[in-house]
Write a protein that holds these residues in place. Structure first.
Motif, PDB file in Angstrom:
ATOM      1  N   GLU A 104       0.794  -1.232   0.000  1.00 41.60           N
ATOM      2  CA  GLU A 104       0.000   0.000   0.000  1.00 41.60           C
ATOM      3  C   GLU A 104       0.835   1.296   0.000  1.00 41.60           C
ATOM      4  O   GLU A 104       0.530   2.203  -0.786  1.00 41.60           O
ATOM      5  N   PRO A 111      -4.388  10.924   1.293  1.00 38.87           N
ATOM      6  CA  PRO A 111      -4.232  11.492   2.640  1.00 38.87           C
ATOM      7  C   PRO A 111      -2.729  11.559   2.947  1.00 38.87           C
ATOM      8  O   PRO A 111      -1.947  10.817   2.341  1.00 38.87           O
ATOM      9  N   VAL A 137      -3.104  -8.995   1.874  1.00 40.22           N
ATOM     10  CA  VAL A 137      -3.661  -8.155   0.805  1.00 40.22           C
ATOM     11  C   VAL A 137      -4.914  -7.435   1.314  1.00 40.22           C
ATOM     12  O   VAL A 137      -5.138  -6.268   0.997  1.00 40.22           O
ATOM     13  N   HIS A 138      -5.727  -8.137   2.108  1.00 39.63           N
ATOM     14  CA  HIS A 138      -6.959  -7.536   2.650  1.00 39.63           C
ATOM     15  C   HIS A 138      -6.756  -7.251   4.131  1.00 39.63           C
ATOM     16  O   HIS A 138      -6.917  -8.119   4.969  1.00 39.63           O
ATOM     17  N   LYS A 139      -6.409  -6.021   4.430  1.00 44.62           N
ATOM     18  CA  LYS A 139      -5.950  -5.676   5.773  1.00 44.62           C
ATOM     19  C   LYS A 139      -7.043  -5.799   6.831  1.00 44.62           C
ATOM     20  O   LYS A 139      -6.789  -6.294   7.936  1.00 44.62           O
ATOM     21  N   SER A 140      -8.281  -5.387   6.487  1.00 41.80           N
ATOM     22  CA  SER A 140      -9.362  -5.439   7.490  1.00 41.80           C
ATOM     23  C   SER A 140      -9.647  -6.872   7.935  1.00 41.80           C
ATOM     24  O   SER A 140     -10.032  -7.092   9.078  1.00 41.80           O
ATOM     25  N   ALA A 149      -1.814   7.152   8.625  1.00 41.11           N
ATOM     26  CA  ALA A 149      -2.393   8.101   7.670  1.00 41.11           C
ATOM     27  C   ALA A 149      -3.329   9.073   8.369  1.00 41.11           C
ATOM     28  O   ALA A 149      -3.912   8.770   9.415  1.00 41.11           O
ATOM     29  N   GLU A 150      -3.442  10.210   7.732  1.00 38.21           N
ATOM     30  CA  GLU A 150      -4.396  11.237   8.144  1.00 38.21           C
ATOM     31  C   GLU A 150      -5.810  10.652   8.035  1.00 38.21           C
ATOM     32  O   GLU A 150      -6.114   9.935   7.093  1.00 38.21           O
ATOM     33  N   GLY A 157     -15.884   1.077  -0.213  1.00 36.51           N
ATOM     34  CA  GLY A 157     -15.749   0.776   1.209  1.00 36.51           C
ATOM     35  C   GLY A 157     -15.776  -0.722   1.413  1.00 36.51           C
ATOM     36  O   GLY A 157     -15.740  -1.490   0.452  1.00 36.51           O
ATOM     37  N   ASN A 196      -9.960   1.500  -3.295  1.00 40.48           N
ATOM     38  CA  ASN A 196     -11.161   1.283  -2.483  1.00 40.48           C
ATOM     39  C   ASN A 196     -10.836   1.416  -1.002  1.00 40.48           C
ATOM     40  O   ASN A 196     -10.227   0.534  -0.425  1.00 40.48           O
ATOM     41  N   VAL A 243      -7.664   6.605  -0.633  1.00 38.36           N
ATOM     42  CA  VAL A 243      -7.446   6.189   0.753  1.00 38.36           C
ATOM     43  C   VAL A 243      -6.786   4.808   0.821  1.00 38.36           C
ATOM     44  O   VAL A 243      -6.032   4.515   1.741  1.00 38.36           O
ATOM     45  N   ASP A 244      -7.078   3.960  -0.153  1.00 38.69           N
ATOM     46  CA  ASP A 244      -6.452   2.628  -0.196  1.00 38.69           C
ATOM     47  C   ASP A 244      -6.215   2.278  -1.657  1.00 38.69           C
ATOM     48  O   ASP A 244      -7.104   2.470  -2.494  1.00 38.69           O
ATOM     49  N   ARG A 304      -4.637  -0.834  -4.199  1.00 39.15           N
ATOM     50  CA  ARG A 304      -4.098  -2.191  -4.335  1.00 39.15           C
ATOM     51  C   ARG A 304      -3.766  -2.417  -5.808  1.00 39.15           C
ATOM     52  O   ARG A 304      -4.633  -2.309  -6.672  1.00 39.15           O
TER      53      ARG A 304
HETATM   54  P1  ADP Z   1      -8.537  -2.967   3.342  1.00 34.62           P
HETATM   55  O1  ADP Z   1      -9.370  -2.679   2.130  1.00 34.62           O
HETATM   56  O2  ADP Z   1      -7.210  -3.569   2.976  1.00 34.62           O
HETATM   57  O3  ADP Z   1      -9.243  -3.772   4.364  1.00 34.62           O
HETATM   58  P2  ADP Z   1      -8.528  -0.030   3.787  1.00 34.62           P
HETATM   59  O4  ADP Z   1      -7.254   0.724   3.745  1.00 34.62           O
HETATM   60  O5  ADP Z   1      -9.451   0.121   2.646  1.00 34.62           O
HETATM   61  O6  ADP Z   1      -8.170  -1.583   4.075  1.00 34.62           O
HETATM   62  O7  ADP Z   1      -9.279   0.370   5.132  1.00 34.62           O
HETATM   63  C1  ADP Z   1     -10.524  -0.171   5.490  1.00 34.62           C
HETATM   64  C2  ADP Z   1     -11.521   0.939   5.803  1.00 34.62           C
HETATM   65  O8  ADP Z   1     -10.974   1.800   6.809  1.00 34.62           O
HETATM   66  C3  ADP Z   1     -11.822   1.849   4.616  1.00 34.62           C
HETATM   67  O9  ADP Z   1     -12.877   1.342   3.819  1.00 34.62           O
HETATM   68  C4  ADP Z   1     -12.217   3.146   5.313  1.00 34.62           C
HETATM   69  O10 ADP Z   1     -13.573   3.110   5.729  1.00 34.62           O
HETATM   70  C5  ADP Z   1     -11.358   3.146   6.564  1.00 34.62           C
HETATM   71  N1  ADP Z   1     -10.145   3.966   6.358  1.00 34.62           N
HETATM   72  C6  ADP Z   1      -8.949   3.551   5.894  1.00 34.62           C
HETATM   73  N2  ADP Z   1      -8.078   4.569   5.780  1.00 34.62           N
HETATM   74  C7  ADP Z   1      -8.735   5.683   6.180  1.00 34.62           C
HETATM   75  C8  ADP Z   1      -8.392   7.096   6.296  1.00 34.62           C
HETATM   76  N3  ADP Z   1      -7.162   7.539   5.971  1.00 34.62           N
HETATM   77  N4  ADP Z   1      -9.339   7.941   6.758  1.00 34.62           N
HETATM   78  C9  ADP Z   1     -10.559   7.490   7.110  1.00 34.62           C
HETATM   79  N5  ADP Z   1     -10.963   6.201   7.008  1.00 34.62           N
HETATM   80  C10 ADP Z   1     -10.062   5.303   6.558  1.00 34.62           C
END
Ligand code: ADP
Ligand code: MG
Length: 225
Positions: free
Chosen positions: A21, A36, A68-71, A105-106, A133, A205, A217-218, A220
């Protein structure tokens, strides 16, 4: 011709098959996309310094070639307000498979969209725009077109979305900056044409759009074998 910094980042990522990322964010900012503020830290004192520079609250995300999928692995924490919570998060991330750092990140706000691309064998890059999202698979509210897009394609795609009213502001939410969104989609389409020989698919996404801007914001980037 790709910018040299970009080819270097892509070459470095080849061994994993995808771009971490922070490097993907760097590629998009090198091409003029808005992101951000962010930086990567490995140690606690470093993390605290980054977070203070960015300004609390911040988001922390695992950086690992194995994730790859952090959440999915609780690898994203939003709304971190102080050093203590940040360092606790870092300690937890350290135990996640393949940890190489923590992206800080901000925190940004806005409507969460997805902008993606998949290289089709026959048609080349297919561009997807939709509601994004973590719920993207649930809404399935997306529009698809072949790249390169025209501005009319971009507008038609937005017009096809069931949730299009949200873009214009709905029940008190502010309208998003549509000019910024259209520019982001058009720049994305152009970049996907430039990268089509090396890139398999890209997912931005979420892209977070508010009244001022659209921020990546993300990101990949999956590479071709
Ligand atoms: P992944 O898709 O790998 O699980 P993300 O980087 O998309 O991870 O983060 C998951 C969720 O977290 C995003 O969909 C968003 O809602 C929230 N998020 C991530 N980064 C930020 C940010 N800089 N500011 C606000 N919300 C964020
Ligand atoms: Mg994401």
């Amino acid at each position: 011709m790709l910018k040299k910094d970009v080819s270097d980042l892509l070459r470095k990522s080849k061994k994993w098959g995808w771009v971490l990322e922070p490097d993907a964010q760097r590629i998009f900012s090198l091409y003029g996309f808005e992101t951000p503020k962010y930086d990567v830290a490995v140690h606690g004192d470093q993390a605290a310094a980054v977070a203070r520079r960015i300004g609390y609250p911040v988001v922390a995300k695992i950086v690992s070639p194995a994730i790859v999928h952090k959440s999915d692995v609780q690898g994203v924490v939003v709304g971190i307000r102080d050093d203590q919570a940040l360092i606790q998060t870092l300690e937890r991330f350290r135990r996640i498979d393949g940890f190489v750092g923590m992206l800080i990140a901000e925190m940004v706000r806005g409507l969460e969209l997805i902008i993606g691309s998949k290289n089709d064998l026959q048609f080349g890059p297919m561009i997807l725009v939709g509601m994004g999202g973590v719920g993207v698979e649930i809404y399935k509210d997306v529009a698809l077109r072949m790249a390169p897009l025209t501005l009319r394609d971009a507008d038609n795609m937005l017009g096809e979305l069931t949730a299009r009213k949200l873009l214009a502001g709905y029940r008190g939410s502010e309208p998003i900056n549509l000019a910024a969104l259209r520019k982001t989609i058009m720049d994305f389409s152009r970049l996907m044409m430039d990268l089509k020989d090396v890139v398999e698919s890209v997912d931005l996404n979420p892209v977070m759009c508010n009244a001022t801007s659209c921020l990546i914001v993300d990101a990949r980037i999956m590479l071709k074998k």
